[in-house]
Scaffold this active site. Structure first.
Site, short mmCIF file in Angstrom:
data_model
loop_
_atom_site.label_atom_id
_atom_site.label_comp_id
_atom_site.label_asym_id
_atom_site.label_seq_id
_atom_site.Cartn_x
_atom_site.Cartn_y
_atom_site.Cartn_z
CE LYS A 113 -8.91 -11.60 -5.86
NZ LYS A 113 -8.28 -11.45 -4.56
CE LYS A 116 -18.56 -1.68 -7.73
NZ LYS A 116 -19.69 -1.59 -6.78
CE LYS A 121 -4.39 -1.32 0.15
NZ LYS A 121 -4.43 -2.28 -0.95
#
Ligand code: TRP
Length: 325
Positions: free
Chosen positions: A193, A196, A113
Protein backbone atom coordinates in the site's frame (compact mmCIF):
# COMPACT_ATOMS: atom_id res chain seq x y z
CA UNK A 1 -31.15 20.88 3.02
CA UNK A 2 -28.05 18.89 3.98
CA UNK A 3 -28.19 15.10 4.10
CA UNK A 4 -26.54 14.86 7.50
CA UNK A 5 -23.44 15.61 9.47
CA UNK A 6 -20.11 14.12 8.50
CA UNK A 7 -17.17 13.68 10.83
CA UNK A 8 -13.88 12.24 9.78
CA UNK A 9 -10.46 12.20 11.34
CA UNK A 10 -7.04 11.44 9.99
CA UNK A 11 -3.83 10.94 11.84
CA UNK A 12 -1.37 13.72 11.07
CA UNK A 13 1.20 12.18 8.77
CA UNK A 14 2.60 15.36 7.29
CA UNK A 15 2.51 16.05 3.57
CA UNK A 16 -0.11 13.91 1.91
CA UNK A 17 0.42 11.54 -1.00
CA UNK A 18 -1.79 10.48 -3.89
CA UNK A 19 -2.93 7.44 -1.88
CA UNK A 20 -4.28 9.77 0.80
CA UNK A 21 -5.88 11.91 -1.88
CA UNK A 22 -7.55 9.14 -3.88
CA UNK A 23 -8.57 7.16 -0.81
CA UNK A 24 -9.84 9.94 1.44
CA UNK A 25 -9.27 13.62 0.68
CA UNK A 26 -11.01 13.57 -2.70
CA UNK A 27 -14.04 12.13 -0.99
CA UNK A 28 -13.89 14.68 1.86
CA UNK A 29 -13.97 17.46 -0.74
CA UNK A 30 -16.96 15.98 -2.52
CA UNK A 31 -18.98 15.41 0.65
CA UNK A 32 -18.93 19.15 1.33
CA UNK A 33 -21.62 19.53 -1.34
CA UNK A 34 -24.26 17.48 0.44
CA UNK A 35 -23.26 17.29 4.09
CA UNK A 36 -22.32 19.50 6.95
CA UNK A 37 -18.71 18.42 7.32
CA UNK A 38 -16.26 18.34 10.17
CA UNK A 39 -12.68 17.29 9.43
CA UNK A 40 -10.19 16.73 12.17
CA UNK A 41 -6.45 16.15 12.38
CA UNK A 42 -6.37 13.62 15.22
CA UNK A 43 -3.08 14.43 16.90
CA UNK A 44 -4.04 12.80 20.21
CA UNK A 45 -4.70 9.52 18.41
CA UNK A 46 -1.23 9.81 16.92
CA UNK A 47 0.21 9.75 20.43
CA UNK A 48 -1.00 6.18 20.92
CA UNK A 49 1.76 4.97 18.60
CA UNK A 50 4.29 7.78 18.58
CA UNK A 51 7.20 7.87 20.90
CA UNK A 52 9.08 10.56 19.05
CA UNK A 53 6.75 13.56 18.92
CA UNK A 54 9.05 16.32 17.72
CA UNK A 55 7.42 16.35 14.27
CA UNK A 56 3.82 16.12 15.46
CA UNK A 57 2.99 19.83 15.22
CA UNK A 58 4.69 20.19 11.88
CA UNK A 59 3.00 17.07 10.49
CA UNK A 60 -0.38 18.30 11.65
CA UNK A 61 0.10 21.64 9.95
CA UNK A 62 1.39 20.12 6.71
CA UNK A 63 -1.55 17.72 6.49
CA UNK A 64 -4.08 20.51 6.97
CA UNK A 65 -2.17 22.65 4.49
CA UNK A 66 -2.65 19.91 1.88
CA UNK A 67 -6.34 19.52 2.80
CA UNK A 68 -6.90 23.20 2.12
CA UNK A 69 -4.96 23.13 -1.14
CA UNK A 70 -7.00 20.09 -2.21
CA UNK A 71 -10.27 21.92 -1.70
CA UNK A 72 -11.45 21.50 1.87
CA UNK A 73 -13.24 24.76 2.36
CA UNK A 74 -13.19 26.43 5.79
CA UNK A 75 -16.22 28.52 4.80
CA UNK A 76 -18.31 25.40 4.38
CA UNK A 77 -16.63 22.87 6.68
CA UNK A 78 -15.18 22.84 10.13
CA UNK A 79 -11.49 22.00 9.89
CA UNK A 80 -9.66 21.65 13.16
CA UNK A 81 -7.08 19.88 15.29
CA UNK A 82 -8.33 17.33 17.82
CA UNK A 83 -6.21 18.57 20.74
CA UNK A 84 -7.52 22.14 20.32
CA UNK A 85 -10.93 21.14 21.62
CA UNK A 86 -10.35 19.76 25.12
CA UNK A 87 -13.90 18.53 25.55
CA UNK A 88 -13.01 15.42 23.56
CA UNK A 89 -10.81 14.13 26.36
CA UNK A 90 -13.63 14.54 28.86
CA UNK A 91 -16.11 12.72 26.65
CA UNK A 92 -13.52 10.01 26.09
CA UNK A 93 -13.26 9.49 29.86
CA UNK A 94 -17.02 9.46 30.34
CA UNK A 95 -17.62 7.06 27.44
CA UNK A 96 -14.94 4.78 28.86
CA UNK A 97 -17.28 4.19 31.81
CA UNK A 98 -19.86 2.53 29.56
CA UNK A 99 -17.36 0.54 27.49
CA UNK A 100 -16.62 -3.01 28.66
CA UNK A 101 -12.89 -3.71 28.48
CA UNK A 102 -13.44 -7.00 26.68
CA UNK A 103 -15.01 -5.15 23.75
CA UNK A 104 -11.74 -3.24 23.40
CA UNK A 105 -9.40 -6.20 23.86
CA UNK A 106 -11.20 -8.00 21.02
CA UNK A 107 -10.44 -5.30 18.45
CA UNK A 108 -8.19 -6.65 15.70
CA UNK A 109 -6.22 -3.42 15.27
CA UNK A 110 -5.40 -3.45 18.97
CA UNK A 111 -4.18 -7.05 18.85
CA UNK A 112 -2.12 -6.11 15.81
CA UNK A 113 -0.49 -3.22 17.69
CA UNK A 114 0.32 -5.50 20.61
CA UNK A 115 2.38 -7.45 18.13
CA UNK A 116 3.98 -4.52 16.30
CA UNK A 117 4.78 -2.40 19.37
CA UNK A 118 5.05 -4.87 22.26
CA UNK A 119 7.24 -2.41 24.18
CA UNK A 120 4.51 0.24 24.12
CA UNK A 121 1.12 -1.33 24.77
CA UNK A 122 -0.22 1.75 26.50
CA UNK A 123 -3.60 2.43 28.07
CA UNK A 124 -4.43 4.98 25.35
CA UNK A 125 -3.98 2.31 22.71
CA UNK A 126 -6.68 0.15 24.27
CA UNK A 127 -8.97 3.17 24.39
CA UNK A 128 -8.31 4.18 20.78
CA UNK A 129 -11.83 3.32 19.59
CA UNK A 130 -13.36 5.08 22.60
CA UNK A 131 -11.53 8.27 21.67
CA UNK A 132 -12.77 7.83 18.12
CA UNK A 133 -16.32 7.46 19.42
CA UNK A 134 -15.83 10.66 21.42
CA UNK A 135 -14.62 12.48 18.29
CA UNK A 136 -17.73 11.56 16.38
CA UNK A 137 -20.26 11.85 19.21
CA UNK A 138 -19.07 15.20 20.50
CA UNK A 139 -20.52 16.68 17.30
CA UNK A 140 -23.40 14.19 17.04
CA UNK A 141 -22.20 13.25 13.58
CA UNK A 142 -24.19 10.52 11.83
CA UNK A 143 -21.98 9.80 8.83
CA UNK A 144 -18.33 8.80 8.93
CA UNK A 145 -16.34 8.46 5.72
CA UNK A 146 -13.63 5.88 6.33
CA UNK A 147 -11.66 3.17 4.64
CA UNK A 148 -12.51 -0.48 5.12
CA UNK A 149 -9.82 -0.87 7.78
CA UNK A 150 -11.84 1.37 10.12
CA UNK A 151 -15.10 -0.60 9.95
CA UNK A 152 -14.45 -2.55 13.18
CA UNK A 153 -13.85 0.76 14.99
CA UNK A 154 -17.09 2.17 13.66
CA UNK A 155 -18.96 -0.95 14.69
CA UNK A 156 -17.62 -0.49 18.19
CA UNK A 157 -18.54 3.21 18.15
CA UNK A 158 -22.13 2.23 17.40
CA UNK A 159 -22.12 -0.26 20.27
CA UNK A 160 -20.77 2.32 22.70
CA UNK A 161 -23.31 4.90 21.56
CA UNK A 162 -26.14 2.37 21.81
CA UNK A 163 -25.13 1.49 25.33
CA UNK A 164 -24.85 5.13 26.35
CA UNK A 165 -28.28 5.90 24.89
CA UNK A 166 -29.77 2.86 26.63
CA UNK A 167 -28.32 3.79 30.02
CA UNK A 168 -28.79 7.55 29.95
CA UNK A 169 -31.46 8.23 27.34
CA UNK A 170 -31.32 8.96 23.63
CA UNK A 171 -28.37 11.31 23.16
CA UNK A 172 -26.15 10.38 20.24
CA UNK A 173 -26.97 9.18 16.72
CA UNK A 174 -25.48 5.81 15.80
CA UNK A 175 -22.72 6.75 13.37
CA UNK A 176 -22.83 5.04 9.98
CA UNK A 177 -19.68 4.34 8.01
CA UNK A 178 -19.60 5.70 4.51
CA UNK A 179 -17.10 3.60 2.62
CA UNK A 180 -14.84 5.33 0.18
CA UNK A 181 -15.09 3.10 -2.84
CA UNK A 182 -11.66 3.68 -4.23
CA UNK A 183 -9.46 0.62 -4.73
CA UNK A 184 -6.30 0.42 -2.69
CA UNK A 185 -3.51 2.57 -4.09
CA UNK A 186 -0.27 0.64 -4.28
CA UNK A 187 3.09 2.26 -3.74
CA UNK A 188 5.88 2.65 -6.26
CA UNK A 189 7.20 -0.77 -5.26
CA UNK A 190 4.03 -2.18 -6.81
CA UNK A 191 3.33 -4.57 -3.96
CA UNK A 192 2.56 -2.68 -0.77
CA UNK A 193 0.00 0.00 0.00
CA UNK A 194 1.28 3.49 -0.77
CA UNK A 195 2.60 4.92 2.45
CA UNK A 196 4.98 7.59 3.57
CA UNK A 197 6.66 5.30 6.08
CA UNK A 198 7.51 2.84 3.31
CA UNK A 199 8.86 5.68 1.15
CA UNK A 200 6.98 4.31 -1.85
CA UNK A 201 4.73 7.34 -2.21
CA UNK A 202 4.11 10.32 -4.48
CA UNK A 203 3.65 13.51 -2.51
CA UNK A 204 0.97 15.88 -3.74
CA UNK A 205 3.18 18.86 -2.94
CA UNK A 206 6.32 17.55 -4.63
CA UNK A 207 7.72 19.43 -7.60
CA UNK A 208 6.93 18.05 -11.08
CA UNK A 209 10.61 17.10 -11.42
CA UNK A 210 10.64 15.12 -8.21
CA UNK A 211 7.38 13.42 -9.15
CA UNK A 212 8.80 12.42 -12.51
CA UNK A 213 12.02 11.19 -10.95
CA UNK A 214 10.15 8.99 -8.48
CA UNK A 215 7.84 7.56 -11.11
CA UNK A 216 10.77 6.75 -13.37
CA UNK A 217 12.30 4.62 -10.61
CA UNK A 218 9.05 2.77 -9.86
CA UNK A 219 8.64 -0.96 -10.38
CA UNK A 220 6.58 -2.19 -13.30
CA UNK A 221 5.66 -5.66 -14.51
CA UNK A 222 8.54 -7.82 -13.12
CA UNK A 223 8.21 -10.30 -16.00
CA UNK A 224 9.15 -7.61 -18.45
CA UNK A 225 12.94 -7.44 -18.63
CA UNK A 226 13.37 -6.03 -22.11
CA UNK A 227 11.40 -3.58 -24.15
CA UNK A 228 10.64 -6.40 -26.58
CA UNK A 229 9.01 -8.58 -23.90
CA UNK A 230 5.23 -8.39 -23.94
CA UNK A 231 3.86 -6.64 -20.81
CA UNK A 232 0.99 -7.50 -18.50
CA UNK A 233 -0.93 -4.32 -17.75
CA UNK A 234 -3.40 -6.15 -15.51
CA UNK A 235 -0.68 -6.81 -12.95
CA UNK A 236 1.28 -3.58 -13.46
CA UNK A 237 0.92 -0.85 -10.87
CA UNK A 238 1.89 1.83 -13.37
CA UNK A 239 -1.01 0.77 -15.55
CA UNK A 240 -3.30 0.93 -12.54
CA UNK A 241 -2.27 4.56 -12.06
CA UNK A 242 -2.84 5.25 -15.76
CA UNK A 243 -6.42 4.10 -15.26
CA UNK A 244 -6.86 6.95 -12.80
CA UNK A 245 -4.68 9.61 -14.35
CA UNK A 246 -4.79 8.84 -18.09
CA UNK A 247 -8.33 7.43 -18.31
CA UNK A 248 -8.97 8.38 -21.93
CA UNK A 249 -5.99 6.38 -23.19
CA UNK A 250 -5.99 3.22 -21.09
CA UNK A 251 -7.16 0.91 -23.88
CA UNK A 252 -4.39 2.12 -26.14
CA UNK A 253 -1.76 1.86 -23.40
CA UNK A 254 -2.82 -1.69 -22.51
CA UNK A 255 -2.64 -2.77 -26.12
CA UNK A 256 0.76 -1.18 -26.71
CA UNK A 257 2.10 -2.75 -23.52
CA UNK A 258 0.82 -6.23 -24.37
CA UNK A 259 2.22 -5.95 -27.89
CA UNK A 260 5.56 -4.51 -26.67
CA UNK A 261 4.94 -1.45 -28.80
CA UNK A 262 5.72 0.79 -25.86
CA UNK A 263 8.44 0.27 -23.26
CA UNK A 264 8.14 0.84 -19.52
CA UNK A 265 10.26 3.98 -19.67
CA UNK A 266 7.97 5.70 -22.16
CA UNK A 267 4.93 4.43 -20.30
CA UNK A 268 6.19 5.91 -17.04
CA UNK A 269 7.08 9.18 -18.71
CA UNK A 270 3.52 9.42 -19.90
CA UNK A 271 2.21 8.70 -16.42
CA UNK A 272 4.45 11.37 -14.91
CA UNK A 273 3.00 13.89 -17.34
CA UNK A 274 -0.58 12.87 -16.52
CA UNK A 275 0.00 13.05 -12.78
CA UNK A 276 1.81 16.37 -12.95
CA UNK A 277 -1.01 17.77 -15.04
CA UNK A 278 -3.65 16.50 -12.60
CA UNK A 279 -1.77 17.94 -9.63
CA UNK A 280 -1.06 21.35 -11.18
CA UNK A 281 -4.15 23.12 -9.74
CA UNK A 282 -3.43 21.66 -6.31
CA UNK A 283 0.16 22.87 -6.46
CA UNK A 284 -0.99 26.29 -7.60
CA UNK A 285 -3.37 26.60 -4.61
CA UNK A 286 -0.69 25.37 -2.27
CA UNK A 287 1.63 28.13 -3.47
CA UNK A 288 -1.15 30.68 -2.96
CA UNK A 289 -1.72 29.50 0.60
CA UNK A 290 2.02 29.52 1.28
CA UNK A 291 2.07 33.16 0.25
CA UNK A 292 -0.33 33.99 3.09
CA UNK A 293 1.65 33.55 6.32
CA UNK A 294 -0.50 32.50 9.23
CA UNK A 295 -3.39 31.38 7.03
CA UNK A 296 -3.38 27.72 8.10
CA UNK A 297 -3.22 28.73 11.79
CA UNK A 298 -6.08 31.16 11.27
CA UNK A 299 -8.25 28.47 9.67
CA UNK A 300 -7.49 26.07 12.51
CA UNK A 301 -8.24 28.64 15.21
CA UNK A 302 -11.59 29.43 13.56
CA UNK A 303 -12.35 25.73 13.14
CA UNK A 304 -11.59 25.01 16.80
CA UNK A 305 -13.87 27.87 17.92
CA UNK A 306 -16.77 26.54 15.92
CA UNK A 307 -16.15 22.95 16.97
CA UNK A 308 -15.86 23.98 20.63
CA UNK A 309 -19.23 25.72 20.63
CA UNK A 310 -20.96 22.46 19.67
CA UNK A 311 -18.72 20.40 21.93
CA UNK A 312 -19.65 22.49 24.97
CA UNK A 313 -23.35 21.99 24.37
CA UNK A 314 -22.92 18.26 24.02
CA UNK A 315 -20.90 18.09 27.23
CA UNK A 316 -23.52 20.06 29.17
CA UNK A 317 -26.11 17.51 28.09
CA UNK A 318 -23.87 14.51 28.82
CA UNK A 319 -22.92 15.70 32.32
CA UNK A 320 -26.55 16.39 33.12
CA UNK A 321 -27.62 12.92 31.95
CA UNK A 322 -24.80 11.18 33.81
CA UNK A 323 -25.57 12.92 37.09
CA UNK A 324 -22.52 15.15 37.09
CA UNK A 325 -22.64 18.80 38.08
N1 TRP B 1 -8.71 5.87 13.40
C1 TRP B 1 -8.75 6.66 12.21
C2 TRP B 1 -7.58 6.21 11.31
O1 TRP B 1 -6.60 5.71 11.79
C3 TRP B 1 -8.65 8.14 12.49
C4 TRP B 1 -9.81 8.66 13.27
C5 TRP B 1 -9.77 9.13 14.55
C6 TRP B 1 -11.15 8.78 12.83
N2 TRP B 1 -11.01 9.57 14.92
C7 TRP B 1 -11.87 9.37 13.92
C8 TRP B 1 -11.81 8.46 11.65
C9 TRP B 1 -13.24 9.62 13.82
C10 TRP B 1 -13.17 8.71 11.57
C11 TRP B 1 -13.87 9.28 12.65
O2 TRP B 1 -7.67 6.39 10.11
Amino acid sequence: MKKGRVFSGARPTGRQHIGNYLGAIQNYVKLQEDYECIYCAVDIHALTTLEDTHLLRENTREMVFDWLAAGLDPERSIIFVQSHVHEVTELHTLLSMVTPVNWLLRVATFKEKVKTQPHNVNYGLVGYPVLMTADISLYKADTVPVGEDQLPHLELAREIVRRFNYLFGETFPEPQAKLTNFPLVLGLDGVRKMSKSLDNHLELAATPEETTRRIMSAYTDPARQFKTDPGHPDICNIFRLHETYTPERTAEIAENCRGAAIGCVACKQMLAESINQALAPFRQRRAEIAARPGYVEEVLAGGADRARATARETMREVREKMGLP
